[in-house]
Write a protein that holds these residues in place. Structure first.
Motif, PDB file in Angstrom:
ATOM      1  N   LYS A 192      80.179 101.350  26.062  1.00 45.37           N
ATOM      2  CA  LYS A 192      79.236 100.554  25.180  1.00 45.37           C
ATOM      3  C   LYS A 192      79.906  99.360  24.643  1.00 45.37           C
ATOM      4  N   GLU A 193      81.243  99.226  24.074  1.00 48.43           N
ATOM      5  CA  GLU A 193      81.921  97.982  23.622  1.00 48.43           C
ATOM      6  C   GLU A 193      82.045  96.953  25.059  1.00 48.43           C
ATOM      7  N   LYS A 194      82.195  97.463  26.077  1.00 45.94           N
ATOM      8  CA  LYS A 194      82.636  96.545  27.039  1.00 45.94           C
ATOM      9  C   LYS A 194      81.182  95.973  27.573  1.00 45.94           C
ATOM     10  N   LYS A 195      80.036  96.884  27.655  1.00 44.64           N
ATOM     11  CA  LYS A 195      78.607  96.109  27.884  1.00 44.64           C
ATOM     12  C   LYS A 195      78.367  95.341  26.914  1.00 44.64           C
ATOM     13  N   PHE A 196      78.845  95.364  25.615  1.00 43.00           N
ATOM     14  CA  PHE A 196      78.295  94.481  24.575  1.00 43.00           C
ATOM     15  C   PHE A 196      78.979  93.239  24.887  1.00 43.00           C
ATOM     16  N   THR A 197      80.503  93.340  25.108  1.00 43.31           N
ATOM     17  CA  THR A 197      81.260  92.261  25.378  1.00 43.31           C
ATOM     18  C   THR A 197      80.757  91.187  26.560  1.00 43.31           C
ATOM     19  N   ARG A 198      80.096  91.992  27.569  1.00 41.67           N
ATOM     20  CA  ARG A 198      79.661  91.277  28.774  1.00 41.67           C
ATOM     21  C   ARG A 198      78.323  90.585  28.432  1.00 41.67           C
ATOM     22  N   LEU A 199      77.663  91.264  27.396  1.00 37.03           N
ATOM     23  CA  LEU A 199      76.349  90.691  26.931  1.00 37.03           C
ATOM     24  C   LEU A 199      76.510  89.335  26.052  1.00 37.03           C
ATOM     25  N   ARG A 200      77.372  89.565  25.220  1.00 32.43           N
ATOM     26  CA  ARG A 200      77.805  88.392  24.239  1.00 32.43           C
ATOM     27  C   ARG A 200      78.644  87.447  25.018  1.00 32.43           C
ATOM     28  N   ASP A 201      79.014  87.731  26.110  1.00 29.81           N
ATOM     29  CA  ASP A 201      79.727  86.390  26.764  1.00 29.81           C
ATOM     30  C   ASP A 201      78.503  85.645  27.665  1.00 29.81           C
ATOM     31  N   ALA A 202      77.621  86.655  28.081  1.00 25.21           N
ATOM     32  CA  ALA A 202      76.316  86.201  28.762  1.00 25.21           C
ATOM     33  C   ALA A 202      75.569  85.167  27.914  1.00 25.21           C
ATOM     34  N   LEU A 203      75.370  85.715  26.621  1.00 22.45           N
ATOM     35  CA  LEU A 203      74.744  85.135  25.674  1.00 22.45           C
ATOM     36  C   LEU A 203      75.339  83.656  25.112  1.00 22.45           C
ATOM     37  N   SER A 204      76.704  83.758  25.061  1.00 26.46           N
ATOM     38  CA  SER A 204      77.463  82.616  24.822  1.00 26.46           C
ATOM     39  C   SER A 204      77.265  81.552  25.761  1.00 26.46           C
ATOM     40  N   ALA A 205      77.007  81.934  27.207  1.00 22.99           N
ATOM     41  CA  ALA A 205      76.907  81.100  28.274  1.00 22.99           C
ATOM     42  C   ALA A 205      75.594  80.255  28.075  1.00 22.99           C
ATOM     43  N   GLU A 206      74.646  81.104  27.603  1.00 24.91           N
ATOM     44  CA  GLU A 206      73.212  80.589  27.666  1.00 24.91           C
ATOM     45  C   GLU A 206      73.214  79.589  26.327  1.00 24.91           C
ATOM     46  N   ARG A 207      74.066  79.882  25.279  1.00 21.90           N
ATOM     47  CA  ARG A 207      74.069  79.199  24.238  1.00 21.90           C
ATOM     48  C   ARG A 207      74.576  77.550  24.611  1.00 21.90           C
ATOM     49  N   ARG A 208      75.783  77.964  25.493  1.00 24.96           N
ATOM     50  CA  ARG A 208      76.205  76.394  26.006  1.00 24.96           C
ATOM     51  C   ARG A 208      75.379  75.914  26.842  1.00 24.96           C
ATOM     52  N   ASP A 209      74.284  76.495  27.653  1.00 20.10           N
ATOM     53  CA  ASP A 209      73.484  75.931  28.412  1.00 20.10           C
ATOM     54  C   ASP A 209      72.252  75.564  27.927  1.00 20.10           C
ATOM     55  N   LEU A 210      72.117  75.609  26.566  1.00 17.98           N
ATOM     56  CA  LEU A 210      70.950  74.770  26.140  1.00 17.98           C
ATOM     57  C   LEU A 210      70.904  73.546  26.296  1.00 17.98           C
ATOM     58  N   PRO A 211      69.479  72.949  26.398  1.00 18.09           N
ATOM     59  CA  PRO A 211      69.427  71.542  26.551  1.00 18.09           C
ATOM     60  C   PRO A 211      69.778  70.783  25.222  1.00 18.09           C
ATOM     61  N   TRP A 212      70.110  69.479  25.384  1.00 18.54           N
ATOM     62  CA  TRP A 212      70.619  68.733  24.269  1.00 18.54           C
ATOM     63  C   TRP A 212      69.505  67.913  23.831  1.00 18.54           C
ATOM     64  N   GLU A 213      69.804  67.237  22.606  1.00 14.12           N
ATOM     65  CA  GLU A 213      68.650  66.294  22.200  1.00 14.12           C
ATOM     66  C   GLU A 213      69.749  65.220  21.676  1.00 14.12           C
ATOM     67  N   ARG A 214      69.435  63.776  22.065  1.00 14.22           N
ATOM     68  CA  ARG A 214      70.148  62.789  21.783  1.00 14.22           C
ATOM     69  C   ARG A 214      70.108  62.543  20.322  1.00 14.22           C
ATOM     70  N   VAL A 215      70.803  62.175  19.628  1.00 11.64           N
ATOM     71  CA  VAL A 215      70.907  61.807  18.199  1.00 11.64           C
ATOM     72  C   VAL A 215      70.698  60.240  18.044  1.00 11.64           C
ATOM     73  N   THR A 216      69.817  59.786  17.617  1.00 13.18           N
ATOM     74  CA  THR A 216      69.197  58.309  17.730  1.00 13.18           C
ATOM     75  C   THR A 216      69.559  57.704  16.277  1.00 13.18           C
ATOM     76  N   LYS A 217      69.566  58.406  15.046  1.00  8.55           N
ATOM     77  CA  LYS A 217      69.845  57.901  13.775  1.00  8.55           C
ATOM     78  C   LYS A 217      71.406  57.530  13.641  1.00  8.55           C
ATOM     79  N   ASP A 218      71.534  56.612  12.923  1.00 14.78           N
ATOM     80  CA  ASP A 218      72.682  56.091  12.655  1.00 14.78           C
ATOM     81  C   ASP A 218      73.310  56.698  11.216  1.00 14.78           C
ATOM     82  N   TYR A 219      73.723  58.063  11.199  1.00 15.32           N
ATOM     83  CA  TYR A 219      73.990  58.679   9.861  1.00 15.32           C
ATOM     84  C   TYR A 219      75.351  58.079   9.346  1.00 15.32           C
ATOM     85  N   ALA A 220      75.213  57.846   8.131  1.00 15.98           N
ATOM     86  CA  ALA A 220      76.564  57.565   7.396  1.00 15.98           C
ATOM     87  C   ALA A 220      76.938  58.400   6.491  1.00 15.98           C
TER      88      ALA A 220
END
Length: 234
Positions: A22-50
């Motif tokens: 079960k731990e190995k299955k969870f690890t694979r699921l976690r790796d897949a979820l991490s990949a989905e997190r990295r594959d999220l679309p990005w949004e451009r930051v347009t404000k000049d935060y200081a």
């Protein structure tokens, strides 16, 4: 804690191997979820935060400090507070000192709060932390990334925390991730709040290995046991 069944070594080994699958299955699921997190679309930051830092005003671009990725911990320390949130302090104990390792993976990590720099510096020194910490007061940064809220936000309106619920207080913790292109364009790639922050808390991962786990059952809330590391009686 209810005492579990006591068995022979052979029975324990069978049970451990079943859990390992079960731990190995969870690890694979976690790796897949991490990949989905990295594959999220990005949004451009347009404000000049200081921000205000130890060397004066700095832009969001400067916070990358030569790296292409920056991870911001939204630390709850409001302008009128004398000390940082104890839960945020617990989390900071977990990421303090690892910035040297993260920099070797092209990541800068830092904290941002709304408190004046003198308060930040005093509390940082008290806690013995070394990570970079800057002030966002006067900018829309905390509001835009849903970790600070106006009185009007708290009584109504469209403000939300953790994407799904109405904010319950003026300050909330969170984490936001940004990427900077060689051209200088900056993108917001990810943010998380609430239990999403468990990802960066190694102490919780260690407690989850122990028989009693986080041992929070019966407490008024899950952080009732928690103190700043210089406030425990022992």
């Amino acid at each position: 804690m209810e005492k579990p069944k006591i068995v022979s070594h052979e029975e324990w080994l069978d049970a451990r191997k079943a859990l390992l699958a079960k731990e190995k299955k969870f690890t694979r699921l976690r790796d897949a979820l991490s990949a989905e997190r990295r594959d999220l679309p990005w949004e451009r930051v347009t404000k000049d935060y200081a921000f205000d830092g130890p060397q004066g005003k700095v832009t969001l671009a400067r916070l990358f400090d030569g790296k292409s990725q920056v991870i911001v911990y939204h630390f709850m320390l409001a302008p009128d507070w004398d000390a940082g949130c104890k839960a945020c302090s617990f989390w900071a104990d977990n990421f303090n000192g690892i910035d040297i390792h993260l920099r070797h993976r092209d990541v800068t990590v830092l904290a941002i709060s709304r408190a004046p720099l003198p308060k930040i510096d005093v509390y940082k020194k008290r806690m013995g932390w070394s990570f970079k910490w800057v002030l966002s007061f006067g900018s829309q940064f905390n509001l835009d990334f849903n970790v600070s809220f106006t009185p009007e936000d708290l009584v109504g309106g469209a403000a939300s925390h953790n994407y799904t619920k109405h904010p319950s207080s003026p300050e909330h913790a969170g984490l936001s991730v940004f990427f900077k292109e060689p051209s200088g364009d900056i993108y917001h790639t990810y943010s998380c709040y609430s239990r999403g922050l468990d990802l960066i808390n190694g102490a919780y991962s260690i407690l989850d290995l122990a028989p009693k786990g986080r041992d929070e059952e019966g407490l008024p809330n899950t952080i009732a046991w928690m103190e700043r590391h210089d406030e425990y009686n022992d």
